[in-house]
Design an enzyme around this catalytic site. Structure first.
Site, short mmCIF file in Angstrom:
data_model
loop_
_atom_site.label_atom_id
_atom_site.label_comp_id
_atom_site.label_asym_id
_atom_site.label_seq_id
_atom_site.Cartn_x
_atom_site.Cartn_y
_atom_site.Cartn_z
N LYS B 176 60.68 19.99 34.47
CA LYS B 176 60.18 19.20 35.61
C LYS B 176 58.70 18.89 35.42
O LYS B 176 58.26 17.76 35.69
CB LYS B 176 60.40 19.96 36.93
CG LYS B 176 59.86 19.26 38.19
CD LYS B 176 60.69 18.07 38.62
CE LYS B 176 60.02 17.21 39.70
NZ LYS B 176 60.10 17.74 41.04
N LYS B 244 50.18 17.99 43.71
CA LYS B 244 50.63 19.39 43.67
C LYS B 244 51.29 19.68 42.32
O LYS B 244 50.98 20.68 41.66
CB LYS B 244 51.63 19.66 44.80
CG LYS B 244 52.04 21.11 44.93
CD LYS B 244 53.45 21.26 45.45
CE LYS B 244 54.46 21.28 44.31
NZ LYS B 244 55.86 21.38 44.73
#
Lengths: 301, 301
Positions: B176, B244
């Protein structure tokens, strides 16, 4: 019968392009610095005529293609030394098709100079590399007048597959510059993703597979990713050529007032590869710059 | 009959994922900080049971899904405060499926802690955003043991379309992270290409058309390019969420000894956008950072 056209610059790209035109029935008046290729084509094709200067080419034809390494080479051929340039013999009805990759500003300068003589110019840089030149499947990005584009189209259709009129003079070179930004920076994306993932212990083939299935996909990762992880950097398109294009890009950014921070950084990574003797590797070898920073080789994991 | 599973974290992503599981016949024991969504699901589905803490969820099921904003949230739910964490009631045969996007290092920490209790964990972050969560077409990147992956597969098949076992614990989060590097840096590539080309006077639609026909192509340019040139930055995936993820990426680079110079620069451009009040725009609004540097808006050309 197809017309006779001039062709100047018979290098890695130019020679196969000239062969495709000859095989399609065009007659060519050719000129090149190195004579070996001139003799080769002259002995193979009856429809080849040799000319000893750019000016002599222009004297015999109304359409001239140039395919040269960089902006100064094209300027030298067009403006010449001691009156031997193309421009001396170009006037009403004559067309320069410059297929070299050069600065958009130079393309506009050539266009303006030829217009002043009553002639015209198209900038028509290509992508697709040597394989595309051989196969006649280049992508051709064209800037210049619509009528000139229509006139040159049959020639482009012999040389390439995707032919786009991008806008006014210089627009072909500008789109080529945009193309080379995207390719270089997309290589940086693939490189940092693959080095981080592989050094963190994940099989890089899984990374390519997952990323190419979604929003992260890029053509460079799809086509070159497998070579990047096996460490095979046979060119393809050499780093030194991409560095030349990045030089054009950064100059063009300066000229138009566009800061390109990410492209500038990637350009410096390519400079570092050249300083380490890797200028003749394929541009996908950008990953080796990230590998060096990480003291880790994906291909040796 | 499908089993009863736990679901903690019913936000923008979690709620539609929970609904897909309920509609597929699973019973859910749910827990969430905000109570509105808990009441909504409880009143709509007979197969929903409410639990007042993560520990109470774990006491009733052997499989728990978490879908939370960040690493500290997942740690808080698993390890708890005053003994109310999931881990208190997890042992032999129990499985945590954490579908949040968190640091690979945290995923490995959770896996190790649960293994010590005889339980197990999968890290299974997703891409595809809210539309993918609603449609059940998420891409799911899974790290952990093969047997746990096989056990969770029927659940993943309800929630997603492309389901990949990427490797051992943490590998899902690592892939990811790689994915988010490639997306962010490919946006930078598209942004710099489009701003340079448009400010130099070329129609940006031509640029997208030509670049996407060759080696320069990327999925972000294909899917988001049209919005980037029209200045439509409706999310999609918000800049603050990508920031983030970029924080996780830079931390992970530090941890594994991988310098990420290009990602770091792009991360700083995103920070600059947040400082300019653009954190809630779609991440394709990276182009506005390049536009600001160039004092030029592609959409107003």
């Amino acid at each position: 019968m197809a017309e006779t056209i001039g062709f100047i610059g018979l290098g890695i790209m130019g020679e196969p392009m000239a062969r495709n035109l000859l095989n399609a029935g065009y007659s060519l008046v050719i000129h090149n610095r190195s004579q070996a290729v001139v003799e080769r084509l002259d002995s193979e094709f009856e429809t080849v005529t040799r000319a000893s200067s750019p000016r002599e080419v222009a004297a015999q034809v109304s359409t001239v293609i140039t395919m040269l390494p960089d902006s100064p080479d094209v300027r030298a051929v067009v403006f010449g030394v001691d009156g031997d340039g193309l421009i001396e013999e170009m006037g009403e009805g004559d067309l320069l098709i410059d297929m070299s990759t050069i600065a958009p500003a130079t393309a506009i300068e050539l266009y303006d100079a030829l217009k002043e003589k009553g002639a015209s110019a198209l900038d028509a840089p290509v992508s697709g590399g040597e394989p595309g030149a051989i196969a006649g499947t280049l992508s051709i990005m064209v800037g210049g007048d619509e009528a000139d584009f229509e006139r040159a189209k049959p020639i482009f259709e012999v040389l390439g597959q995707t032919i786009t009129h991008c806008g006014a003079a210089g627009a072909g070179q500008t789109v080529k510059a945009c193309n080379q930004i995207a390719v270089a920076v997309n290589y940086a994306a693939a490189s940092e993703a693959l080095v981080l993932g592989a050094k963190a212990g994940v099989d890089p083939e899984k990374i390519i597979q997952v990323l190419n299935g979604g929003l992260a996909a890029s053509r460079v990762m799809e086509l070159r990713g497998p070579n990047m992880i096996s460490g095979n950097f046979e060119p393809g398109f050499r780093i030194n050529l991409h560095r030349k294009d990045l030089g054009i890009i950064m100059d063009t950014g300066k000229e138009f007032g566009v800061a390109l921070p990410v492209t500038a950084l990637v350009s410096q990574l390519y400079d570092s590869l050249a300083a380490n003797g890797k200028g003749d590797l394929d541009h996908s070898a950008l990953i080796t710059a990230i590998e060096a920073l990480a003291n880790f080789k994906v291909s040796e994991r």
